[in-house]
Scaffold this motif. Structure first.
Motif, PDB file in Angstrom:
ATOM      1  N   LEU A  54       0.834  -1.208   0.000  1.00  0.00           N
ATOM      2  CA  LEU A  54       0.000   0.000   0.000  1.00  0.00           C
ATOM      3  C   LEU A  54       0.863   1.251   0.000  1.00  0.00           C
ATOM      4  N   SER A  55       2.024   1.174   0.637  1.00  0.00           N
ATOM      5  CA  SER A  55       2.960   2.294   0.562  1.00  0.00           C
ATOM      6  C   SER A  55       3.435   2.500  -0.867  1.00  0.00           C
ATOM      7  N   GLY A  56       3.701   1.394  -1.570  1.00  0.00           N
ATOM      8  CA  GLY A  56       4.105   1.519  -2.966  1.00  0.00           C
ATOM      9  C   GLY A  56       2.999   2.007  -3.875  1.00  0.00           C
ATOM     10  N   LEU A  57       1.749   1.746  -3.505  1.00  0.00           N
ATOM     11  CA  LEU A  57       0.623   2.184  -4.329  1.00  0.00           C
ATOM     12  C   LEU A  57       0.260   3.646  -4.089  1.00  0.00           C
ATOM     13  N   PHE A  58       0.236   4.055  -2.811  1.00  0.00           N
ATOM     14  CA  PHE A  58      -0.307   5.373  -2.470  1.00  0.00           C
ATOM     15  C   PHE A  58       0.667   6.252  -1.687  1.00  0.00           C
ATOM     16  N   GLY A  59       1.875   5.785  -1.484  1.00  0.00           N
ATOM     17  CA  GLY A  59       2.810   6.583  -0.713  1.00  0.00           C
ATOM     18  C   GLY A  59       2.526   6.484   0.778  1.00  0.00           C
ATOM     19  N   ARG A  60       2.860   7.533   1.515  1.00  0.00           N
ATOM     20  CA  ARG A  60       2.691   7.503   2.973  1.00  0.00           C
ATOM     21  C   ARG A  60       1.243   7.313   3.409  1.00  0.00           C
ATOM     22  N   PRO A  61       0.242   7.858   2.707  1.00  0.00           N
ATOM     23  CA  PRO A  61      -1.136   7.542   3.110  1.00  0.00           C
ATOM     24  C   PRO A  61      -1.430   6.049   3.057  1.00  0.00           C
ATOM     25  N   GLY A  62      -0.801   5.326   2.131  1.00  0.00           N
ATOM     26  CA  GLY A  62      -1.018   3.888   2.064  1.00  0.00           C
ATOM     27  C   GLY A  62      -0.490   3.159   3.286  1.00  0.00           C
ATOM     28  N   VAL A  63       0.590   3.679   3.884  1.00  0.00           N
ATOM     29  CA  VAL A  63       1.115   3.078   5.111  1.00  0.00           C
ATOM     30  C   VAL A  63       0.064   3.149   6.212  1.00  0.00           C
ATOM     31  N   ALA A  64      -0.555   4.315   6.347  1.00  0.00           N
ATOM     32  CA  ALA A  64      -1.595   4.474   7.373  1.00  0.00           C
ATOM     33  C   ALA A  64      -2.785   3.571   7.095  1.00  0.00           C
ATOM     34  N   VAL A  65      -3.187   3.470   5.832  1.00  0.00           N
ATOM     35  CA  VAL A  65      -4.325   2.613   5.482  1.00  0.00           C
ATOM     36  C   VAL A  65      -4.021   1.157   5.823  1.00  0.00           C
ATOM     37  N   GLY A  66      -2.824   0.699   5.502  1.00  0.00           N
ATOM     38  CA  GLY A  66      -2.460  -0.674   5.794  1.00  0.00           C
ATOM     39  C   GLY A  66      -2.446  -0.971   7.284  1.00  0.00           C
ATOM     40  N   ALA A  67      -1.861  -0.066   8.066  1.00  0.00           N
ATOM     41  CA  ALA A  67      -1.787  -0.283   9.513  1.00  0.00           C
ATOM     42  C   ALA A  67      -3.177  -0.289  10.139  1.00  0.00           C
ATOM     43  N   VAL A  68      -4.001   0.674   9.770  1.00  0.00           N
ATOM     44  CA  VAL A  68      -5.343   0.769  10.356  1.00  0.00           C
ATOM     45  C   VAL A  68      -6.201  -0.421   9.956  1.00  0.00           C
ATOM     46  N   SER A  69      -6.131  -0.844   8.707  1.00  0.00           N
ATOM     47  CA  SER A  69      -6.981  -1.947   8.251  1.00  0.00           C
ATOM     48  C   SER A  69      -6.617  -3.255   8.955  1.00  0.00           C
ATOM     49  N   MET A  70      -5.341  -3.484   9.206  1.00  0.00           N
ATOM     50  CA  MET A  70      -4.935  -4.724   9.867  1.00  0.00           C
ATOM     51  C   MET A  70      -5.250  -4.710  11.359  1.00  0.00           C
ATOM     52  N   ILE A  71      -5.007  -3.567  12.023  1.00  0.00           N
ATOM     53  CA  ILE A  71      -5.184  -3.504  13.476  1.00  0.00           C
ATOM     54  C   ILE A  71      -6.649  -3.332  13.859  1.00  0.00           C
ATOM     55  N   LEU A  72      -7.351  -2.430  13.185  1.00  0.00           N
ATOM     56  CA  LEU A  72      -8.707  -2.084  13.599  1.00  0.00           C
ATOM     57  C   LEU A  72      -9.802  -2.838  12.843  1.00  0.00           C
ATOM     58  N   PHE A  73      -9.449  -3.516  11.780  1.00  0.00           N
ATOM     59  CA  PHE A  73     -10.477  -4.237  11.016  1.00  0.00           C
ATOM     60  C   PHE A  73     -10.203  -5.738  10.998  1.00  0.00           C
ATOM     61  N   ALA A  74      -9.037  -6.138  10.494  1.00  0.00           N
ATOM     62  CA  ALA A  74      -8.762  -7.569  10.345  1.00  0.00           C
ATOM     63  C   ALA A  74      -8.565  -8.259  11.683  1.00  0.00           C
ATOM     64  N   ASN A  75      -7.867  -7.615  12.613  1.00  0.00           N
ATOM     65  CA  ASN A  75      -7.593  -8.277  13.890  1.00  0.00           C
ATOM     66  C   ASN A  75      -8.862  -8.559  14.707  1.00  0.00           C
ATOM     67  N   PRO A  76      -9.784  -7.603  14.877  1.00  0.00           N
ATOM     68  CA  PRO A  76     -11.006  -7.937  15.640  1.00  0.00           C
ATOM     69  C   PRO A  76     -11.859  -9.018  14.994  1.00  0.00           C
ATOM     70  N   LEU A  77     -11.725  -9.218  13.687  1.00  0.00           N
ATOM     71  CA  LEU A  77     -12.523 -10.222  12.992  1.00  0.00           C
ATOM     72  C   LEU A  77     -11.776 -11.538  12.817  1.00  0.00           C
ATOM     73  N   SER A  78     -10.622 -11.683  13.454  1.00  0.00           N
ATOM     74  CA  SER A  78      -9.794 -12.865  13.246  1.00  0.00           C
ATOM     75  C   SER A  78     -10.345 -14.114  13.923  1.00  0.00           C
ATOM     76  N   ALA A  79     -11.317 -13.957  14.837  1.00  0.00           N
ATOM     77  CA  ALA A  79     -11.881 -15.090  15.587  1.00  0.00           C
ATOM     78  C   ALA A  79     -10.809 -15.792  16.410  1.00  0.00           C
ATOM     79  N   ALA A  80      -9.825 -15.023  16.885  1.00  0.00           N
ATOM     80  CA  ALA A  80      -8.797 -15.607  17.752  1.00  0.00           C
ATOM     81  C   ALA A  80      -9.333 -15.836  19.159  1.00  0.00           C
ATOM     82  N   ASN A  81     -10.293 -15.019  19.583  1.00  0.00           N
ATOM     83  CA  ASN A  81     -10.835 -15.126  20.946  1.00  0.00           C
ATOM     84  C   ASN A  81     -12.162 -15.867  21.011  1.00  0.00           C
ATOM     85  N   VAL A  82     -12.929 -15.850  19.928  1.00  0.00           N
ATOM     86  CA  VAL A  82     -14.235 -16.512  19.898  1.00  0.00           C
ATOM     87  C   VAL A  82     -14.346 -17.308  18.609  1.00  0.00           C
ATOM     88  N   PRO A  83     -15.213 -18.315  18.558  1.00  0.00           N
ATOM     89  CA  PRO A  83     -15.403 -19.057  17.312  1.00  0.00           C
ATOM     90  C   PRO A  83     -15.972 -18.169  16.208  1.00  0.00           C
TER      91      PRO A  83
END
Length: 393
Positions: free
Chosen positions: A277-306
């Motif tokens: 994402l950094s290569g696609l959009f520059g520094r804004p892509g870095v922020a998008v990648g970090a936020v999407s993984m931490i605030l979106f993908a991680n809570p939906l990972s089902a690591a704590n619940v089925p």
């Protein structure tokens, strides 16, 4: 003597807007982490059942009444088929009913699959025990009533001077003892009996992948150097984290190199997504990648619940992202070696490969280079002449 002018003060409106904006960001972070837990509710948990049709129908009716849609009973031919279904992660547990009413039922569970579902199965076992105890109580009461009727008739006949009609063999009855057996086919390890180490290890993996992607994107110049940095970081992090989680904490139970490969691939998938994402959009892509993984993908990972506890389709979406695929892969490698994990390996490999390819292409960097080349070199500034020295008289 000139004095430096004081810096301009921030306008009141901007300061107020910044405060409101930060509060909304904090609220969004809280919602991202709390929402899956607050909205989690069991729905259609696959649980197998084995036994005679009449007994199965009776249990199905009781489960439909008590579980309120939380459990979906699936019929299997025998206990071996039920065990295979649990080992292949096709079912969370099984209810095995005996052929005779006096045969003790058995409830199979897999705590390592989910402690929450294991608790649900323990509740089903307790409910079965209550039903069996109620049936035994009815049988005992019927036997006592029959014995009382026989003895009463014999007593009345004796009082009337008649010979009582007693059975040739005395009527006796035994009070059966039937206890529901609960068998855990996949308990957690002795070093991590509650599975806390395995559960909490997923978030550090996500943070590690995001941190590596962010730092490599912002501090490493050169596409190929950044690409090698992702590969070296992922491989070394896989070895270090596996050494901690398996050798020290005891949260992982699979082969060391299999766990190391799974962790390395998970971190590579996350880190390369950020660098891509950094290569696609520059520094804004870095922020998008970090936020999407931490605030979106991680809570939906089902690591704590089925997965079945999450609202649809979010649970399914979470399993298609690196944190969810990585969490499922590590759990099944450790406690369900017979389960098919090809989907998780392919998903993580696809994310990592796609991220590395986009990182190597670096379209944003190439666009910036072309723009700089089209602008041409900056004109050199004219030299400043030294001040003239007055000639001495």
């Amino acid at each position: 003597m000139s004095t430096a002018s004081a810096p301009a003060r921030t306008p009141w409106l901007r300061a107020i807007a910044l405060g409101v904006g930060l509060s909304l960001i904090v609220g969004g972070i809280l919602l991202a982490f709390a929402w899956p837990s607050l909205t989690a509710s069991a729905e259609d948990l696959p649980v197998g059942i084995v036994g005679p049709d009449a007994s199965v129908a009776q249990v199905e009716e009781a489960v439909d009444e008590k579980a309120d849609g939380a459990v979906e009973l699936i019929r299997y031919d025998d206990r071996d088929a039920a065990v295979t279904a649990i080992e292949h992660r096709e079912a969370y547990g099984e209810i095995v009913l005996g052929d005779a009413p006096t045969d003790a039922p058995e409830v199979l569970k897999a705590t390592a699959a989910s402690t929450q579902v294991a608790g649900v199965l323990d509740g089903l076992a307790a409910q079965l025990q209550k039903q069996i105890d109620a049936q035994i109580r009815i049988q005992v009461e019927q036997g006592v009533q029959q014995l009382q009727a026989t003895m009463g008739a014999a007593l009345q006949a004796a009082m009337a001077g008649q010979r009582p009609q007693l059975p040739q063999t005395p009527e006796t009855f035994e009070i059966p003892t039937v206890t529901v057996v609960v068998t855990d086919l996949a308990p957690y390890s002795d070093a991590d009996p509650q599975g806390v180490g395995l559960t909490v290890s997923i978030f550090p993996l996500v943070i590690g992948g995001v941190l590596g992607g962010v730092l490599l994107s912002l501090t490493v110049t050169g596409v190929w150097r950044r690409l090698v940095g992702v590969l070296v970081y992922s491989a070394s992090a896989g070895l270090v984290l596996t050494g901690i989680l398996q050798t020290w904490v005891g949260a992982l139970q699979a082969d060391f190199w299999a766990d190391a490969a799974a962790i390395a691939l998970t971190i590579a998938a996350i880190a390369s997504t950020v660098t891509a994402l950094s290569g696609l959009f520059g520094r804004p892509g870095v922020a998008v990648g970090a936020v999407s993984m931490i605030l979106f993908a991680n809570p939906l990972s089902a690591a704590n619940v089925p997965v079945e506890f999450l609202l649809e389709p979010w649970g399914t979406i979470g399993q298609w992202m690196p944190p969810g695929a990585g969490a499922t892969l590590l759990r099944e490698l450790s406690y369900f070696p017979d389960a098919d994990v090809s989907q998780q390996w392919l998903l993580l490999g696809g994310w990592a490969l796609g991220g590395l390819v986009l990182t190597a292409l670096d379209p944003a960097g190439r666009r910036a280079a072309r723009t700089a080349a089209a602008a041409g070199p900056e004109p050199a500034s004219a030299p400043v002449a030294p001040p003239a020295v007055p000639a001495s008289v």
